[in-house]
Design an enzyme around this catalytic site. Structure first.
Site, PDB file in Angstrom:
ATOM      1  N   LYS A 216       0.794  -1.221  -0.230  1.00 13.72           N
ATOM      2  CA  LYS A 216      -0.024   0.164  -0.093  1.00 13.72           C
ATOM      3  C   LYS A 216       0.876   1.269   0.137  1.00 13.72           C
ATOM      4  O   LYS A 216       1.781   1.383   0.778  1.00 13.72           O
ATOM      5  CB  LYS A 216      -1.024   0.001   1.293  1.00 13.72           C
ATOM      6  CG  LYS A 216      -1.954   1.052   1.271  1.00 13.72           C
ATOM      7  CD  LYS A 216      -2.919   0.849   2.339  1.00 13.72           C
ATOM      8  CE  LYS A 216      -3.808   2.184   2.580  1.00 13.72           C
ATOM      9  NZ  LYS A 216      -4.771   1.573   3.816  1.00 13.72           N
ATOM     10  N   SER A 288      -9.542   1.732   2.876  1.00 15.99           N
ATOM     11  CA  SER A 288      -8.608   2.792   2.048  1.00 15.99           C
ATOM     12  C   SER A 288      -7.566   1.597   1.453  1.00 15.99           C
ATOM     13  O   SER A 288      -6.744   1.972   0.369  1.00 15.99           O
ATOM     14  CB  SER A 288      -7.840   3.783   2.701  1.00 15.99           C
ATOM     15  OG  SER A 288      -7.159   3.091   3.804  1.00 15.99           O
ATOM     16  N   SER A 312     -10.149  -0.443   7.010  1.00 18.60           N
ATOM     17  CA  SER A 312      -9.378  -0.126   5.620  1.00 18.60           C
ATOM     18  C   SER A 312      -8.855  -1.793   5.329  1.00 18.60           C
ATOM     19  O   SER A 312      -8.156  -1.598   4.117  1.00 18.60           O
ATOM     20  CB  SER A 312      -8.430   1.025   5.571  1.00 18.60           C
ATOM     21  OG  SER A 312      -9.112   2.159   5.758  1.00 18.60           O
TER      22      SER A 312
END
Length: 597
Positions: A216, A288, A312
């Site tokens: 990420k 996210s 997330s």
């Protein structure tokens, strides 16, 4: 406090103070005896003028009520008493708070007087024959790490071939998914070549050696952009690797891509567009950790590292049909990761099987000096451990209503069939969303400079429920309410300790708002795994409904994966994974793939 003394305050009428407040000229203190202490409310007046009507309007924001005389008193003295406390930010003596400066206080997930976690370190992975390497690159790409690692260890598959498979798939499918921010091709090729050389020389580092993964894009990578998915940071290039990146490098893993996240870790829209769900390309992947979710589900990486502050990892794991492991707060260090909330942020694995997630967790666990909240911990996992007799708690009311589905209820019945004991538990009917004061206040503090400088205006999403609006609104939250939310947080943690004195783990609907807020605040670990499929007639979204932009509808409805979430005791991920792995094997739906990939 100024050098003025209480004698000045005592000898000056409130009406005279009001006159003084209309000027920025510092009042001259009268002579005071030696040894007289400083007094609150006697600083030089600073800041814009305020009046009783200012307080009357502010009361609406804070939901408090002052009498007219109370308002007049507060207004008359505000510029001498409270406005000076903002000097750190407003000047003249401004102090810059570097991103590395964490708050003095920090959350300890383990309550005073309690112990948590296993008494020993033990990690026993499954020893099943992985079988022959498939001829199809697609079959190889979707294979779990448990098989990929055995093929690489036995030299039936090279890291270089596996890396090329994933690089090719990332290039081919990213135009559909928008999940890649930076492809790290050169680094990946070099790491894969080195892995093959080491393994050929008998220097096998472990189950992640030679395995391609995606990060990420809030994890710092030396000399490779780390953008936070946000326009103001798209050219940001750190000089060092994050602690988790270093550990995966040391484990011999191969970094193939920096994957998308919703800007500043919210939802699934970033400066390159919206990351899409490979199971239903008309909807976002959820966030996210949208990029890790989409890329892992579509077989573009073997595993990914995501982060969670309020859902997330869980949300994209649900949407994209993955296994998402959110570790206990403090187990995995966040050094070199973007800070959203010091007391809530966690880093975890997103994989295609439960055991894969544990292989990753073992590699990234342990404290780091750069993260003051990271702590030593033990990990006790045995892939062959029996789950008979484990007490699995559930809340009956939650299982009967949305967002629970027949898949959730069937998973609970499967738990019983596997010899685990289903135990009804209760939680108080409290306003758990009140804890989000902590989320909004910490996040607004983390990005204060971006907010005050106007940098937030560059973000693509400028809707009411996006960070720009939330960060601005948070400037008007009450510090008193923040402290009260922190006290409420401990009260909630005590309730969770009570629940876990009755059970070994919980089975909950993954996206139940209360449990997302509670367990992120208390720091309990969670494991989300695919448990079945549901049909949807409308695309789903992380964003508040917008009548001007209706979501796509489907007739007939579309079939998409649905997962359940297990919540474990603090630092007891081994038991959590044993139950999850047994449930995964019984349900037998984890190997189905999104069509078209």
């Amino acid at each position: 406090m100024s050098k003025s003394r209480r004698r000045f305050l005592a000898s000056t009428s409130v009406s005279l103070l009001g006159v003084a407040c209309s000027s920025n000229k510092k009042p001259e203190p009268s002579e005071v005896p030696a040894g007289a202490p400083p007094a609150f409310g006697t600083a030089a007046p600073v800041g814009p003028a305020v009046s009783a009507s200012t307080f009357a309007e502010a009361e609406k924001l804070m939901q408090v009520a002052l009498s007219p005389s109370d308002r007049a008193l507060a207004a008359g003295n505000w510029r001498n008493s409270m406005a000076a406390l903002l000097e750190r930010r407003t000047g003249p003596r401004k102090v810059t708070l570097e991103p590395s400066a964490a708050p003095w206080s920090r959350w300890n997930a383990v309550l005073p007087g309690q112990t948590a976690g296993p008494g020993r370190d033990r990690f026993i992975r499954s020893n099943v024959d992985p079988g022959p390497v498939p001829e199809s690159d697609q079959e190889i790409a979707f294979s779990p790490v448990t098989r990929l690692s055995r093929w690489i260890e036995r030299r039936k598959l090279t890291s270089q071939r596996l890396t090329q498979i994933y690089l090719e798939r990332l290039n081919r499918f990213d135009p559909k998914l928008h999940c890649v921010i930076t492809l790290t091709k050169d680094l990946a090729i070099e790491q894969a070549r080195q892995a093959d050389q080491e393994i050929a020389a008998g220097k096998y580092r472990g189950p992640l050696h030679g395995i391609p993964w995606g990060a990420k894009d809030l994890l710092d990578t030396a000399r490779i952009p780390t953008t936070y998915g946000a326009e103001p940071y798209r050219n940001r290039v750190p000089s060092e690797d994050a602690a988790v990146v270093k550990r995966l490098h040391e484990a011999g893993a191969v970094l193939v891509a920096k994957l998308s996240l919703g800007a500043l870790a919210l939802n699934d829209i970033w400066f390159g567009g919206q990351t899409m769900n490979p199971w239903l390309i008309e909807e976002g992947a959820s966030g996210s950790s949208a990029g890790p979710g989409a890329a892992t589900a579509a077989g573009l990486v073997a595993f990914a590292i995501g982060s969670e502050t309020g859902g997330s990892i869980i949300a994209p794991s649900m949407r994209c049909g993955l296994t998402g492991l959110r570790p206990t707060f403090g187990r995995v260090p966040r050094t070199g990761a973007m800070t959203l909330c010091w007391s809530l942020d966690k880093l975890g694995a997103m994989t295609r099987s439960v055991e894969d997630a544990m292989l990753v967790l073992q590699a990234i666990s342990g404290p780091d000096a750069g993260d003051l909240s990271s702590v030593p911990s033990r990990l006790d996992f045995d892939a062959g451990a029996s789950v008979a007799g484990l007490r699995v708690g559930y809340l009956p009311g939650w299982m009967k209503e949305s967002p629970a589905t027949d898949v959730d209820r069937a998973a609970l019945e499967t738990v019983k069939k596997l010899g685990m004991n289903a135990v009804e538990v209760t939680l108080p009917d409290w306003p758990y969303d009140s804890l989000n004061v902590i989320l909004f206040a910490e996040a607004a503090a983390a990005f204060e400079e971006l907010t005050l400088s106007g940098g937030l205006d560059q973000l693509k999403a400028q809707v009411p429920d996006a960070w720009p609006n939330s960060f601005r609104q948070a400037r008007f939250l009450s510090a008193v309410d923040f402290v009260q939310a922190d006290r409420f947080r401990r009260k909630v943690a005590e309730e969770m300790a009570r629940v876990f004195s009755q059970v070994d783990l919980l089975l909950v609907p993954s996206l139940r708002d209360e449990i997302l807020v509670i367990t992120n605040a208390t720091g309990h670990p969670s494991l989300t795994l695919r448990a079945g499929f549901v049909e949807v007639s409308e695309a789903r979204s992380d964003w508040a409904p917008d009548p001007k932009n209706p979501l796509p509808r489907f007739s007939p409805p579309r079939r998409v994966p649905h997962g359940v979430t297990l919540i474990g005791k603090l630092f007891d991920e081994g038991v959590l994974a044993s139950a999850g792995r047994t449930l995964e094997r019984s349900l037998d739906v984890a190997n189905q793939r999104p069509p078209g990939f």
